[in-house]
Design an enzyme around this catalytic site. Structure first.
Site, short mmCIF file in Angstrom:
data_model
loop_
_atom_site.label_atom_id
_atom_site.label_comp_id
_atom_site.label_asym_id
_atom_site.label_seq_id
_atom_site.Cartn_x
_atom_site.Cartn_y
_atom_site.Cartn_z
N ASP A 7 -3.02 -12.09 0.56
CA ASP A 7 -3.14 -10.64 0.67
C ASP A 7 -2.61 -10.08 -0.65
OD1 ASP A 7 -3.58 -8.11 1.98
OD2 ASP A 7 -1.41 -7.99 2.30
N ASP A 9 -1.28 -6.32 -1.44
CA ASP A 9 -0.12 -5.43 -1.33
C ASP A 9 0.93 -6.05 -0.41
OD1 ASP A 9 -1.68 -3.76 -2.87
OD2 ASP A 9 -2.24 -2.46 -1.20
N ASN A 51 -7.54 -5.51 2.53
CA ASN A 51 -8.11 -4.28 3.09
C ASN A 51 -7.84 -3.16 2.09
OD1 ASN A 51 -8.82 -5.63 5.44
ND2 ASN A 51 -7.12 -4.82 6.64
N SER A 53 -8.81 0.45 2.61
CA SER A 53 -9.37 1.61 3.32
C SER A 53 -9.20 2.91 2.55
CB SER A 53 -8.74 1.74 4.70
OG SER A 53 -7.36 2.06 4.58
N HIS A 91 -13.69 -0.36 4.04
CA HIS A 91 -13.92 0.45 5.23
C HIS A 91 -12.61 0.92 5.87
CE1 HIS A 91 -17.38 -2.45 4.98
NE2 HIS A 91 -17.97 -1.28 4.82
#
EC number: 3.1.3.-
Length: 184
Positions: A7, A9, A51, A53, A91
């Site tokens: 990942d 962050d 992710n 977003s 997304h």
């Protein structure tokens, strides 16, 4: 081929309450980039799965995300590290896509791109959704206490087999010291 999925962050760089919205906000966690360099020296391919977003929420655009990732790549290269690929989901949670962790789509795309089974592949994250996505596709989940890691531990419900470490450097120490590191 040896592969590890990270990942971004909270694992590679410091996390914050709101998404990282500019290159200036991207600050590496001490020792994380050097840990990636050590993985490279041990013939690991390093892939980031994140992710993002903030794109869907209008907090930043794809050009800004590219600039953030450019800074990450340059900082890694400055210490002899190489990040082989960055996968991201743009997304929001409301869009119910298959690529937003904890859904497995992004990790499945990594498996397809690198033509590899994810069974046993180390996946390092700081949130439950990172670990859930990893578990579903057969990755070995590692939780770091950096970023949101301490909060994730406090909430509980970690997937079976999750190992907990202080930070990415500690995970790498463990991976590179285990006898199976030579055969992965």
């Amino acid at each position: 081929m040896k592969l590890i999925i990270l990942d971004r962050d909270g694992v590679i760089n410091r996390d914050q309450a709101t998404p990282i919205k500019s290159p200036d906000e991207w600050v590496p966690i001490p020792g994380s980039l050097e840990a990636i360099a050590r993985l490279n020296q041990a013939d690991y391919r390093v892939v980031v799965a994140a992710n993002q977003s903030g794109i869907a929420r209008g907090m930043f655009d794809i050009m800004t995300l590219n600039a953030i990732h450019q800074k990450m790549h340059q900082a890694a290269q400055a210490v002899g590290a190489e990040i082989d690929a960055v996968f991201f989901c743009p997304h929001s949670a409301d869009e119910h896509c298959d690529c937003r962790k904890p859904q497995p789509g992004m990790l499945k795309a990594i498996a397809q791109r690198f033509d590899i089974s994810l069974k046993g592949v180390p996946q390092v994250g700081d949130s439950l959704r990172d670990l859930q996505a990893a578990f579903v596709v057969g990755c070995k989940p590692y939780l770091v206490k950096t970023g949101k890691g301490e909060q994730t531990i406090a909430k509980g419900g970690l997937p079976p087999g999750t190992e907990i470490f202080a930070d990415l450097a500690s995970v790498v120490d463990q991976l590179l010291s285990s006898p199976s590191a030579q055969t992965r």
